[in-house]
Enzyme design. Structure first.
Site, PDB file in Angstrom:
ATOM      1  N   THR A 125     -84.676   6.323   5.738  1.00 44.41           N
ATOM      2  CA  THR A 125     -83.928   5.074   5.700  1.00 44.41           C
ATOM      3  C   THR A 125     -83.477   4.703   4.289  1.00 44.41           C
ATOM      4  O   THR A 125     -84.269   4.749   3.339  1.00 44.41           O
ATOM      5  CB  THR A 125     -84.783   3.926   6.270  1.00 44.41           C
ATOM      6  OG1 THR A 125     -85.175   4.251   7.609  1.00 44.41           O
ATOM      7  CG2 THR A 125     -84.006   2.620   6.283  1.00 44.41           C
ATOM      8  N   LYS A 148     -80.534   7.234   7.554  1.00 43.43           N
ATOM      9  CA  LYS A 148     -80.272   6.039   8.347  1.00 43.43           C
ATOM     10  C   LYS A 148     -79.930   4.910   7.386  1.00 43.43           C
ATOM     11  O   LYS A 148     -80.749   4.545   6.531  1.00 43.43           O
ATOM     12  CB  LYS A 148     -81.502   5.683   9.191  1.00 43.43           C
ATOM     13  CG  LYS A 148     -81.374   4.395   9.982  1.00 43.43           C
ATOM     14  CD  LYS A 148     -82.578   4.241  10.884  1.00 43.43           C
ATOM     15  CE  LYS A 148     -82.633   2.910  11.568  1.00 43.43           C
ATOM     16  NZ  LYS A 148     -83.736   2.800  12.536  1.00 43.43           N
ATOM     17  N   LYS A 150     -78.984   1.083   6.483  1.00 47.54           N
ATOM     18  CA  LYS A 150     -79.036  -0.307   6.913  1.00 47.54           C
ATOM     19  C   LYS A 150     -77.764  -1.013   6.429  1.00 47.54           C
ATOM     20  O   LYS A 150     -77.390  -0.923   5.254  1.00 47.54           O
ATOM     21  CB  LYS A 150     -80.264  -1.002   6.323  1.00 47.54           C
ATOM     22  CG  LYS A 150     -81.587  -0.473   6.844  1.00 47.54           C
ATOM     23  CD  LYS A 150     -81.806  -0.805   8.305  1.00 47.54           C
ATOM     24  CE  LYS A 150     -83.212  -0.446   8.758  1.00 47.54           C
ATOM     25  NZ  LYS A 150     -83.461  -0.821  10.163  1.00 47.54           N
ATOM     26  N   ASP A 175     -77.487   1.451  11.039  1.00 47.53           N
ATOM     27  CA  ASP A 175     -78.305   0.467  11.757  1.00 47.53           C
ATOM     28  C   ASP A 175     -77.910  -0.931  11.312  1.00 47.53           C
ATOM     29  O   ASP A 175     -78.163  -1.326  10.170  1.00 47.53           O
ATOM     30  CB  ASP A 175     -79.792   0.715  11.481  1.00 47.53           C
ATOM     31  CG  ASP A 175     -80.693  -0.183  12.314  1.00 47.53           C
ATOM     32  OD1 ASP A 175     -80.173  -0.961  13.148  1.00 47.53           O
ATOM     33  OD2 ASP A 175     -81.933  -0.107  12.150  1.00 47.53           O
ATOM     34  N   GLU A 201     -76.739   1.843  15.567  1.00 45.54           N
ATOM     35  CA  GLU A 201     -77.906   1.228  16.208  1.00 45.54           C
ATOM     36  C   GLU A 201     -77.768  -0.295  16.233  1.00 45.54           C
ATOM     37  O   GLU A 201     -77.478  -0.918  15.217  1.00 45.54           O
ATOM     38  CB  GLU A 201     -79.163   1.640  15.437  1.00 45.54           C
ATOM     39  CG  GLU A 201     -80.466   1.342  16.138  1.00 45.54           C
ATOM     40  CD  GLU A 201     -81.661   1.846  15.361  1.00 45.54           C
ATOM     41  OE1 GLU A 201     -82.783   1.446  15.707  1.00 45.54           O
ATOM     42  OE2 GLU A 201     -81.474   2.637  14.401  1.00 45.54           O
ATOM     43  N   ASP A 224     -81.730  -1.146  20.259  1.00 46.36           N
ATOM     44  CA  ASP A 224     -83.058  -1.278  19.647  1.00 46.36           C
ATOM     45  C   ASP A 224     -83.645  -2.626  20.036  1.00 46.36           C
ATOM     46  O   ASP A 224     -84.441  -2.725  20.965  1.00 46.36           O
ATOM     47  CB  ASP A 224     -82.972  -1.119  18.130  1.00 46.36           C
ATOM     48  CG  ASP A 224     -84.351  -1.206  17.454  1.00 46.36           C
ATOM     49  OD1 ASP A 224     -85.373  -1.368  18.160  1.00 46.36           O
ATOM     50  OD2 ASP A 224     -84.424  -1.118  16.218  1.00 46.36           O
ATOM     51  N   LYS A 246     -89.823   2.179  20.653  1.00 47.38           N
ATOM     52  CA  LYS A 246     -90.855   1.979  19.640  1.00 47.38           C
ATOM     53  C   LYS A 246     -92.138   1.535  20.334  1.00 47.38           C
ATOM     54  O   LYS A 246     -92.118   0.702  21.238  1.00 47.38           O
ATOM     55  CB  LYS A 246     -90.432   0.915  18.624  1.00 47.38           C
ATOM     56  CG  LYS A 246     -89.232   1.294  17.779  1.00 47.38           C
ATOM     57  CD  LYS A 246     -88.847   0.157  16.843  1.00 47.38           C
ATOM     58  CE  LYS A 246     -87.645   0.510  15.989  1.00 47.38           C
ATOM     59  NZ  LYS A 246     -87.196  -0.636  15.155  1.00 47.38           N
ATOM     60  N   CYS A 274     -89.890   3.447  14.784  1.00 49.39           N
ATOM     61  CA  CYS A 274     -91.138   2.900  14.266  1.00 49.39           C
ATOM     62  C   CYS A 274     -90.856   1.629  13.475  1.00 49.39           C
ATOM     63  O   CYS A 274     -89.712   1.323  13.139  1.00 49.39           O
ATOM     64  CB  CYS A 274     -91.832   3.912  13.351  1.00 49.39           C
ATOM     65  SG  CYS A 274     -90.963   4.191  11.773  1.00 49.39           S
ATOM     66  N   ASP A 296     -87.070   8.771  14.160  1.00 47.58           N
ATOM     67  CA  ASP A 296     -87.049   7.842  13.028  1.00 47.58           C
ATOM     68  C   ASP A 296     -88.477   7.360  12.783  1.00 47.58           C
ATOM     69  O   ASP A 296     -88.837   6.237  13.122  1.00 47.58           O
ATOM     70  CB  ASP A 296     -86.105   6.673  13.329  1.00 47.58           C
ATOM     71  CG  ASP A 296     -86.001   5.704  12.161  1.00 47.58           C
ATOM     72  OD1 ASP A 296     -86.283   6.113  11.018  1.00 47.58           O
ATOM     73  OD2 ASP A 296     -85.648   4.533  12.394  1.00 47.58           O
ATOM     74  N   ASP A 298     -90.186   7.441   9.658  1.00 53.65           N
ATOM     75  CA  ASP A 298     -90.341   7.553   8.207  1.00 53.65           C
ATOM     76  C   ASP A 298     -91.128   6.402   7.610  1.00 53.65           C
ATOM     77  O   ASP A 298     -91.210   6.275   6.380  1.00 53.65           O
ATOM     78  CB  ASP A 298     -88.970   7.641   7.531  1.00 53.65           C
ATOM     79  CG  ASP A 298     -88.166   6.339   7.660  1.00 53.65           C
ATOM     80  OD1 ASP A 298     -88.488   5.532   8.547  1.00 53.65           O
ATOM     81  OD2 ASP A 298     -87.209   6.163   6.875  1.00 53.65           O
TER      82      ASP A 298
END
Length: 327
Positions: A125, A148, A150, A175, A201, A224, A246, A274, A296, A298
């Site tokens: 991320t 990923k 943000k 995301d 996402e 999500d 998750k 996660c 995902d 991490d």
């Protein structure tokens, strides 16, 4: 009572601030549940999340409310109906999986019906920041197979353009954490497709994403915040092509595995996700991640230090947990 329940909270500092559209954090605040039976001790870890109306105090109280039943031998199946989904149930559920593995000397992945447990490759991320700062972070991580990003502001396209230039060969996920409007999404999605973004996402706010029904996005959309358990799955299947499962949202590995199986049956791609936490949170999700389109996990990589023993990370490759950690 043959079992002994222990409930505690822990704080783990992050290597750098973790920033998303909703805010920033500098530590992982986790709930740890231990269930001892004789010499065997099962452990589970979870992250209560304010976005879902959770707090650490509330999660601890939910576990304590079931102390008597847990210590008298509450099963995982009984737990599913005695406690609502969320972080508290996840911690207990994963502790029960681990306890069973320790008592039977049978790995949790075998109890989950798997013939083997393979290493998986995780996304890494890049926190929300100015475009150049995100590009610098991406350049430092450009050898990772999946980044990923943000997003959540007026410079989102500039952010993705900058990252793509800094990491031209890396697969990208974006995301939004519910930060876009439908107009934003319709404007940005074709541009993201041009930049070879593989997945967006949770673009719209959960509960306000009905506009996605019937819209042909040029980039795969993944739910999500809109998806917690199987109860929301049918609705999500009409709006998204993928779902992020998750353990903290589902309320444990038990429901997460059932949710993933049903999502696959409906033809949805699976992301195994996660919260930011230690390897103890990631370890059960490695079972969930088997065969997932996107992994995902991490969270532990973002910490200043992880618990010992932790998961073995080799770059973005995660090896199955050793029994001393979990399962």
């Amino acid at each position: 009572m043959s079992r002994r329940l222990s409930v505690r909270e822990e704080r783990w500092p992050l290597a750098a601030a973790f920033v998303i559209a909703r805010g920033a954090k500098t530590e992982a605040h986790v709930l740890v549940v231990e269930i001892a039976d004789g010499e065997a001790v099962g452990r589970g870890e979870a992250v209560p999340y304010a976005r879902y109306g959770e707090s650490m105090e509330g999660a601890v109280a939910r576990v304590e409310a079931l102390r008597g039943q847990i210590e008298r031998g509450l099963s995982r199946q009984e737990l599913q109906v005695r406690m609502e989904p969320g972080a508290a149930r996840n911690a207990v559920d994963c502790a029960l999986w681990d306890l069973e593995a320790k008592q039977t000397r049978r790995p949790a992945w075998r109890a989950a019906g798997r013939e083997r447990l393979d290493p998986v490759k995780t996304c890494y991320t890049i926190s929300l920041d100015a475009p150049q700062a995100m590009a610098d972070a991406a350049a430092a991580a450009k050898r990772r197979p999946f980044l990923k990003l943000k997003i959540g502001g007026g410079d989102d396209l500039d952010r993705v353009i900058a990252v793509r230039a800094a990491a031209p060969k890396t697969r990208l996920i974006v995301d939004a954490n519910e930060s876009l409007s439908f107009d934003d999404l319709r404007r940005l999605a074709p541009e993201f497709a041009r930049l070879d973004v593989k997945l967006i996402e949770q673009p719209l706010r959960a509960g306000e994403d009905a506009a996605l029904e019937g819209w042909a996005s040029p980039v795969l959309l993944c739910a999500d915040e809109s998806l917690h358990t199987r109860a929301e799955l049918a609705e999500c299947a009409r709006r998204y092509g993928a779902v992020n499962v998750k353990l903290d949202k589902a309320g444990g590995l038990t429901e997460a595995l059932a949710l993933a199986a049903e999502a696959r049956r409906l033809g949805l791609d699976l992301m195994a996700g996660c919260m930011v936490a230690t390897s103890l949170s990631m370890a059960p999700a490695v079972i969930l991640a088997q065969g997932a389109a996107v992994v995902d996990l991490d969270g532990a990589l973002l910490l200043a230090r992880d618990r010992e023993p932790g998961l073995r990370y080799d770059g973005s490759l995660i090896y199955p947990p050793e029994p001393e950690l979990w399962g």
